[in-house]
Design a protein around this motif. Structure first.
Motif, mmCIF file in Angstrom:
data_model
loop_
_atom_site.group_PDB
_atom_site.id
_atom_site.type_symbol
_atom_site.label_atom_id
_atom_site.label_comp_id
_atom_site.label_asym_id
_atom_site.label_seq_id
_atom_site.Cartn_x
_atom_site.Cartn_y
_atom_site.Cartn_z
ATOM 1 N N SER A 191 0.837 -1.193 0.000
ATOM 2 C CA SER A 191 0.000 0.000 0.000
ATOM 3 C C SER A 191 0.879 1.253 0.000
ATOM 4 C CB SER A 191 -0.905 0.014 1.232
ATOM 5 O OG SER A 191 -0.132 0.161 2.417
ATOM 6 N N THR A 192 0.261 2.394 -0.286
ATOM 7 C CA THR A 192 1.014 3.650 -0.317
ATOM 8 C C THR A 192 1.676 3.938 1.023
ATOM 9 O OG1 THR A 192 -0.484 4.569 -1.986
ATOM 10 C CG2 THR A 192 0.839 6.131 -0.709
ATOM 11 N N LEU A 193 0.908 3.773 2.116
ATOM 12 C CA LEU A 193 1.463 4.044 3.437
ATOM 13 C C LEU A 193 2.500 3.006 3.825
ATOM 14 C CD1 LEU A 193 -1.665 5.226 5.482
ATOM 15 C CD2 LEU A 193 0.231 6.608 4.637
ATOM 16 N N GLY A 194 2.239 1.747 3.443
ATOM 17 C CA GLY A 194 3.196 0.698 3.753
ATOM 18 C C GLY A 194 4.519 0.929 3.046
ATOM 19 N N HIS A 195 4.469 1.260 1.781
ATOM 20 C CA HIS A 195 5.698 1.546 1.029
ATOM 21 C C HIS A 195 6.402 2.768 1.603
ATOM 22 C CE1 HIS A 195 8.443 1.778 -2.334
ATOM 23 N NE2 HIS A 195 8.083 3.040 -2.528
ATOM 24 N N TRP A 196 5.609 3.791 1.989
ATOM 25 C CA TRP A 196 6.198 4.990 2.578
ATOM 26 C C TRP A 196 6.937 4.658 3.873
ATOM 27 C CZ3 TRP A 196 4.548 6.960 7.393
ATOM 28 C CH2 TRP A 196 5.160 8.156 7.779
ATOM 29 N N TRP A 197 6.307 3.865 4.720
ATOM 30 C CA TRP A 197 6.893 3.571 6.029
ATOM 31 C C TRP A 197 8.238 2.862 5.904
ATOM 32 C CZ3 TRP A 197 7.036 5.102 10.714
ATOM 33 C CH2 TRP A 197 7.533 4.278 11.728
ATOM 34 N N TRP A 198 8.370 1.974 4.925
ATOM 35 C CA TRP A 198 9.602 1.207 4.808
ATOM 36 C C TRP A 198 10.641 1.875 3.914
ATOM 37 C CZ3 TRP A 198 10.525 -2.025 8.417
ATOM 38 C CH2 TRP A 198 9.480 -2.711 9.037
ATOM 39 N N THR A 199 10.301 3.003 3.315
ATOM 40 C CA THR A 199 11.281 3.698 2.478
ATOM 41 C C THR A 199 11.660 5.070 3.010
ATOM 42 O OG1 THR A 199 9.516 4.593 1.062
ATOM 43 C CG2 THR A 199 10.549 2.525 0.367
ATOM 44 N N VAL A 200 10.845 5.650 3.891
ATOM 45 C CA VAL A 200 11.163 6.974 4.432
ATOM 46 C C VAL A 200 12.306 6.853 5.432
ATOM 47 C CG1 VAL A 200 9.633 6.925 6.459
ATOM 48 C CG2 VAL A 200 10.094 9.100 5.287
ATOM 49 N N ASP A 201 13.085 7.917 5.588
ATOM 50 C CA ASP A 201 14.143 7.970 6.592
ATOM 51 C C ASP A 201 13.472 8.233 7.942
ATOM 52 O OD1 ASP A 201 16.266 8.485 8.266
ATOM 53 O OD2 ASP A 201 17.327 9.776 6.856
ATOM 54 N N ARG A 202 13.189 7.151 8.659
ATOM 55 C CA ARG A 202 12.431 7.289 9.906
ATOM 56 C C ARG A 202 13.210 8.033 10.987
ATOM 57 N NH1 ARG A 202 10.848 1.140 10.337
ATOM 58 N NH2 ARG A 202 12.510 1.032 8.785
ATOM 59 N N PHE A 203 14.529 7.933 10.946
ATOM 60 C CA PHE A 203 15.335 8.678 11.926
ATOM 61 C C PHE A 203 15.147 10.172 11.715
ATOM 62 C CE2 PHE A 203 19.073 10.979 13.265
ATOM 63 C CZ PHE A 203 19.336 10.455 14.512
ATOM 64 N N ALA A 204 15.255 10.630 10.455
ATOM 65 C CA ALA A 204 15.074 12.054 10.165
ATOM 66 C C ALA A 204 13.647 12.490 10.474
ATOM 67 C CB ALA A 204 15.422 12.335 8.701
ATOM 68 N N LEU A 205 12.671 11.652 10.141
ATOM 69 C CA LEU A 205 11.274 11.962 10.439
ATOM 70 C C LEU A 205 11.090 12.162 11.940
ATOM 71 C CD1 LEU A 205 8.246 12.126 9.624
ATOM 72 C CD2 LEU A 205 8.156 9.637 9.888
ATOM 73 N N MET A 246 23.035 19.019 18.266
ATOM 74 C CA MET A 246 23.398 17.735 17.663
ATOM 75 C C MET A 246 22.274 17.188 16.780
ATOM 76 S SD MET A 246 25.594 15.748 20.618
ATOM 77 C CE MET A 246 25.892 14.381 19.492
ATOM 78 N N ILE A 247 21.020 17.464 17.149
ATOM 79 C CA ILE A 247 19.912 17.011 16.300
ATOM 80 C C ILE A 247 19.998 17.681 14.934
ATOM 81 C CG2 ILE A 247 17.410 17.001 15.995
ATOM 82 C CD1 ILE A 247 17.120 16.787 19.014
ATOM 83 N N PHE A 248 20.223 19.001 14.939
ATOM 84 C CA PHE A 248 20.384 19.713 13.669
ATOM 85 C C PHE A 248 21.588 19.174 12.898
ATOM 86 C CE2 PHE A 248 17.947 23.111 15.885
ATOM 87 C CZ PHE A 248 16.946 23.278 14.942
ATOM 88 N N ALA A 249 22.700 18.981 13.609
ATOM 89 C CA ALA A 249 23.924 18.529 12.949
ATOM 90 C C ALA A 249 23.749 17.137 12.329
ATOM 91 C CB ALA A 249 25.087 18.511 13.949
ATOM 92 N N VAL A 250 23.087 16.254 13.053
ATOM 93 C CA VAL A 250 22.893 14.893 12.543
ATOM 94 C C VAL A 250 21.988 14.904 11.317
ATOM 95 C CG1 VAL A 250 21.858 12.652 13.070
ATOM 96 C CG2 VAL A 250 23.356 13.746 14.736
ATOM 97 N N GLY A 263 22.001 13.662 5.959
ATOM 98 C CA GLY A 263 21.484 13.939 4.628
ATOM 99 C C GLY A 263 22.588 14.036 3.591
ATOM 100 N N LEU A 264 23.672 14.749 3.939
ATOM 101 C CA LEU A 264 24.786 14.895 3.003
ATOM 102 C C LEU A 264 25.439 13.551 2.700
ATOM 103 C CD1 LEU A 264 26.449 18.158 4.376
ATOM 104 C CD2 LEU A 264 25.057 17.903 2.309
ATOM 105 N N LEU A 265 25.563 12.682 3.695
ATOM 106 C CA LEU A 265 26.150 11.363 3.473
ATOM 107 C C LEU A 265 25.283 10.521 2.538
ATOM 108 C CD1 LEU A 265 27.450 10.469 7.061
ATOM 109 C CD2 LEU A 265 28.801 11.130 5.056
#
Length: 373
Positions: A10-24, A286-290, A295-297
């Protein structure tokens, strides 16, 4: 954990497993910190202005649900959908920003806001996320069509048009942010080294011109460069850092929020330092820095120039705004009315930054392990 299996298509299922959950999660934490600090500093500012105690808190909460919706909703979009939404949003935001010169609300000599449904909106805030996508699209399209110079010139013209409107408001700080973000995108796209020096010289010239043309810019630089000059807000902010120590005076126990006119906006970092301590401030940094470094990495593995330039712009935006705000609070930079992303009071800023974060998460999904390109 949200109940989505790895085989969920599903759209939400695909989103959940592909989004950067740490950044979210990091973005949501920053928004939560912002609401907490608005609860700390907002009532004191409201009392000083003769308003109802929770005036600023209520105003900020009005934008909380739309901000979360924008953050998550936009992160579900595809790359093509991000581009389409941003182009439409840019046209609307550019028109609204230009309209502030005619029908804008004047606050402290600057016409940056428009009244809408009982709220004050700053259209230029919404220019930033859409501008980043539009300039990335112009530069990347030029490269694909073997007309990179045309794309660069077009994106530069857009940047100049925006800076021109912002200078007339006037909003020198926002002009600086827009210019630096565009320069970062152009640099990543392959700016010739000779132009790097030329851009640096041009930036220095623009700063010199702003110093001579705008009295408030001159006053801020003079106060910053003269150690003996009176700089009320910065002096109080430094006292707050000293009073807070490592662990802080405790929630609600700070005094600086009663003394600083901008304690809920530009100097929210000083309020946090006094009540929660230097260790909490370092954790926030550190949250901003990470977010920026992570993202750059991730961009090292990206092959789509449009995605690279968009993400570069958004990461530069977050990092630059945070660095300037914190630098001002620590007297490392001249005072500038620039908010701390997601944390300072300001509904337009919160919503616009959430849009930026949503776009960034959508574009970075393609680089997450297991995602299809």
């Amino acid at each position: 954990m949200i109940g989505f299996g790895r085989t969920d298509r599903s759209t939400l299922g695909h989103w959940w497993w592909t989004v950067d959950r740490f950044a979210l999660f990091a973005f949501i934490v920053l928004i939560g910190i912002g609401i907490t600090l608005t609860l700390a500093a907002g009532p004191a500012t409201a009392h000083r202005k003769g308003l109802e105690s929770f005036f600023f808190v209520q105003r900020q909460l009005v934008f909380l649900a739309p901000a979360i919706f924008a953050l998550i909703g936009l992160s579900i979009l595809s790359v093509a959908q991000v581009r389409r939404v941003a182009i439409v949003g840019f046209v609307l935001a550019f028109g609204a920003t230009a309209a502030t010169l005619v029908v804008g609300v004047d606050v402290n000599g600057a016409s940056r806001w428009i009244r809408f449904a009982g709220l004050s909106l700053q259209p230029s805030e919404f220019l930033k996320p859409t501008f980043i996508v539009v300039t990335a699209w112009l530069i990347a399209s030029g490269r694909r069509e073997d007309a990179s110079l045309t794309g660069i010139v077009a994106s530069g013209a857009v940047c100049v048009a925006i800076v021109g409107i912002l200078a007339m408001q006037p909003d020198i700080g926002m002009s600086l942010v827009v210019t630096c973000v565009w320069a970062a995108q152009y640099f990543v796209a392959g700016m010739p080294l000779a132009l790097v020096a030329g851009m640096a010289a041009l930036g220095a010239g623009a700063l010199f011109a702003a110093y001579n043309l705008f009295d408030h810019v001159r006053e801020r630089f003079d106060r910053f460069l003269d150690p003996g000059a009176e700089n009320y807000q910065v002096d109080r902010a430094l006292e707050a850092f000293e009073a807070g120590g490592l662990t802080g005076a405790g929630p609600g126990q700070g005094e600086v929020k009663y003394l600083l006119p901008d304690g809920h906006t530009d100097f929210i970092f000083a309020v946090a330092a006094e009540e929660f301590g230097a260790l909490a401030c370092v954790a926030g940094i550190m949250i901003f820095a990470v977010i920026v470094v992570r993202g750059l990495l991730r961009l090292r593995r990206e092959e789509d120039l449009f995605v690279v330039l968009c993400c570069t712009g958004f990461l530069a935006l977050f990092g630059l705004q945070a660095a300037v705000n914190i630098g001002v609070n620590l007297n490392l930079l001249p005072t500038k009315g620039m908010t701390l992303p997601f944390i300072s009071y300001g509904g337009s800023s919160l919503l616009a930054l959430s849009i930026s974060a949503g776009f960034l998460l959508a574009l970075m999904r393609r680089q997450t392990p297991g995602a299809t390109r």
